[in-house]
Write an enzyme that holds these catalytic residues in place. Structure first.
Site, PDB file in Angstrom:
ATOM      1  N   ASP A 178      12.555 -17.639  -9.413  1.00 15.94           N
ATOM      2  CA  ASP A 178      12.287 -17.856 -10.832  1.00 15.94           C
ATOM      3  C   ASP A 178      10.780 -18.046 -11.046  1.00 15.94           C
ATOM      4  OD1 ASP A 178      11.832 -19.735 -13.210  1.00 15.94           O
ATOM      5  OD2 ASP A 178      13.924 -19.136 -13.506  1.00 15.94           O
TER       6      ASP A 178
ATOM      7  N   SER B  80      16.512 -20.862 -19.940  1.00 14.43           N
ATOM      8  CA  SER B  80      15.365 -21.709 -19.617  1.00 14.43           C
ATOM      9  C   SER B  80      15.625 -23.163 -20.034  1.00 14.43           C
ATOM     10  CB  SER B  80      14.101 -21.146 -20.266  1.00 14.43           C
ATOM     11  OG  SER B  80      12.954 -21.817 -19.783  1.00 14.43           O
TER      12      SER B  80
ATOM     13  N   HIS C  39      12.454 -14.654 -15.235  1.00 13.59           N
ATOM     14  CA  HIS C  39      12.865 -15.919 -15.848  1.00 13.59           C
ATOM     15  C   HIS C  39      13.568 -15.579 -17.150  1.00 13.59           C
ATOM     16  CE1 HIS C  39      12.789 -20.197 -16.767  1.00 13.59           C
ATOM     17  NE2 HIS C  39      12.313 -19.916 -17.959  1.00 13.59           N
TER      18      HIS C  39
END
Length: 414
Positions: A284, A188, A352
């Site tokens: 995502d 991330s 994610h």
């Protein structure tokens, strides 16, 4: 107030995974890295970092977690940037400074190492015996800022770049300087950090084979459903507030009329000279929630059901999701097509961050593309067994997916 992005996702799936592992351990011990399925690694504070001004938002010391390698992996190193969103204005950064996202004093002092950080050969066959380090994230700008804010009552330290330098300086005499192989990775906002520190990491280890992996860090500079560049606005504010521009890639900045855009991976990736691997979902869920359909573009909440339950998406919404997938593939394939040094694993799961979760990294029912797990794809790429570029077919064709749809609280400003 967009600055608390990502920090409030409740990945309840992670808890479910932990419960499943606890249940499986007695009957399938080879799938457990410890008696309860978890490897807990204590925190190390970088106590001399303050001398270089390398401190978190609130002024606390930076930190990392290190699990030592062994055997053939004792001279190999994997560094993993922690993720956790960003703050792009004083108000959101002040709030963040009072949480675990801005202060190591408020963080858990032990971290679970799983997936790519696991020490179990069955879970993580290529990296299990390496020195594995998790860099704690407490600056709010993906380890790139170098500034501060002060008024009569408050002070904020935007020192992500100095934190990166301080942690590396701390690790070099502790074995990193003698690394033979090294992998810089992150998830991330930590995956975004990899784009900005990959070549620097390689320069710091001139005698090692260095490669870089970004998991869910390929954030797009794309229009939302209202035709606004919401993410671009956030990143521009962040770069200005935290003094990031001077730390961005010089070649990238010289190529663009707006050098702040070099905070986006798609603009800086082409200038990275170190071998690079993209691990990302084409759908995502963070990007769907904040780049394609941010709250500001869905005031009436027409996407609320679709974003939390895929079966509730109508045909028009599915078409927009497919268009977003195509945009991500165009941006990545434009750079990676024909490259023999770089790899990619772009699946069609609504998720994610997948490298740190055991069920998605490597398990019996892990996501696969052409019958290859992401752990196998990354390992093949790193060790030169096969330069892997795998792109999944469009949703809903993949039956291997773990769709990790976040539960978003009503008051979350995400």
């Amino acid at each position: 107030m967009m600055g608390l992005l990502l920090g409030h996702y409740d990945y309840s799936f992670t808890f479910t995974v932990a419960v499943v592992l606890l249940l499986l351990c007695p009957t399938l011990p080879r799938f457990c890295s410890a008696g309860d399925g978890r490897l807990m690694v204590p925190m190390t504070l970088v106590r001399d970092a303050a001398d270089a001004g390398a401190v978190c938002l609130d002024g606390s010391l930076p930190a990392y977690h290190l699990h030592r390698g062994s055997g053939a992996g004792a001279t190999n190193w994997l560094l993993q940037f922690e993720g956790g969103g960003w703050c792009n204005d004083v108000e959101s950064c002040l709030i963040r400074a009072g949480t675990r996202r801005g202060s190591t004093t408020l963080m858990n002092k032990q971290e679970v190492f799983s997936g790519i950080l696991s020490n179990n050969a069955s879970f993580n066959p290529d990296f299990y015996n390496w020195n594995r380090v998790k860099l704690r994230y407490c600056d709010g700008a993906s380890f790139t800022g170098d500034s501060h804010f002060r008024n009569k009552s408050s002070v904020l330290y935007f020192r992500g770049q100095r934190i990166w330098d301080a942690i590396i300086t701390h690790l070099l005499p502790r074995g990193l300087a003698h690394a033979r192989k090294a992998l810089l990775s992150g998830c991330s906002a930590g995956g975004l950090s990899v784009f900005h520190h990959c070549d620097d990491f390689s320069r710091k280890l001139p005698n090692a084979t260095v490669k870089c992996l970004s998991d869910a860090g390929f954030f797009l500079d794309a229009k939302d459903i209202a035709s606004n560049f919401t993410m671009r606005s956030l990143y521009e504010d962040l770069v200005t507030l935290q003094g990031v521009e001077k730390n961005l890639n010089e070649d990238c900045k010289a190529s663009l009329a707006n050098p702040k855009l070099c905070f986006f991976p798609q603009y800086v990736l082409r200038y990275i000279t170190t071998p690079f691997f993209l691990l990302n979902s084409a759908y995502d869920v963070y990007q769907i929630n904040h780049i394609l359909v941010p709250p500001s573009a869905d005031i009436q909440g027409l996407w609320k059901s679709c974003k939390t339950q895929l079966s509730e998406c109508n045909t028009a919404q599915i078409n927009l999701l497919q268009g977003f997938r195509r945009e991500m593939l165009r941006a990545s394939l434009f750079i990676f097509r024909g490259s023999r040094r770089d790899g990619m694993f772009i699946n069609s799961c609504f998720s994610h961050c997948q490298s740190e979760l055991q069920p998605t990294w490597l398990a019996l029912d892990s996501p696969r593309i052409h019958n290859k797990t992401m752990a196998e794809a990354v390992g093949d790429w790193y060790f030169g067994r096969n330069v892997t570029k795998l792109v999944d077919c469009p949703y809903p064709c993949d039956r291997h997916c773990h769709n990790l749809i976040p539960q978003i609280a009503q008051n979350d400003d995400l």
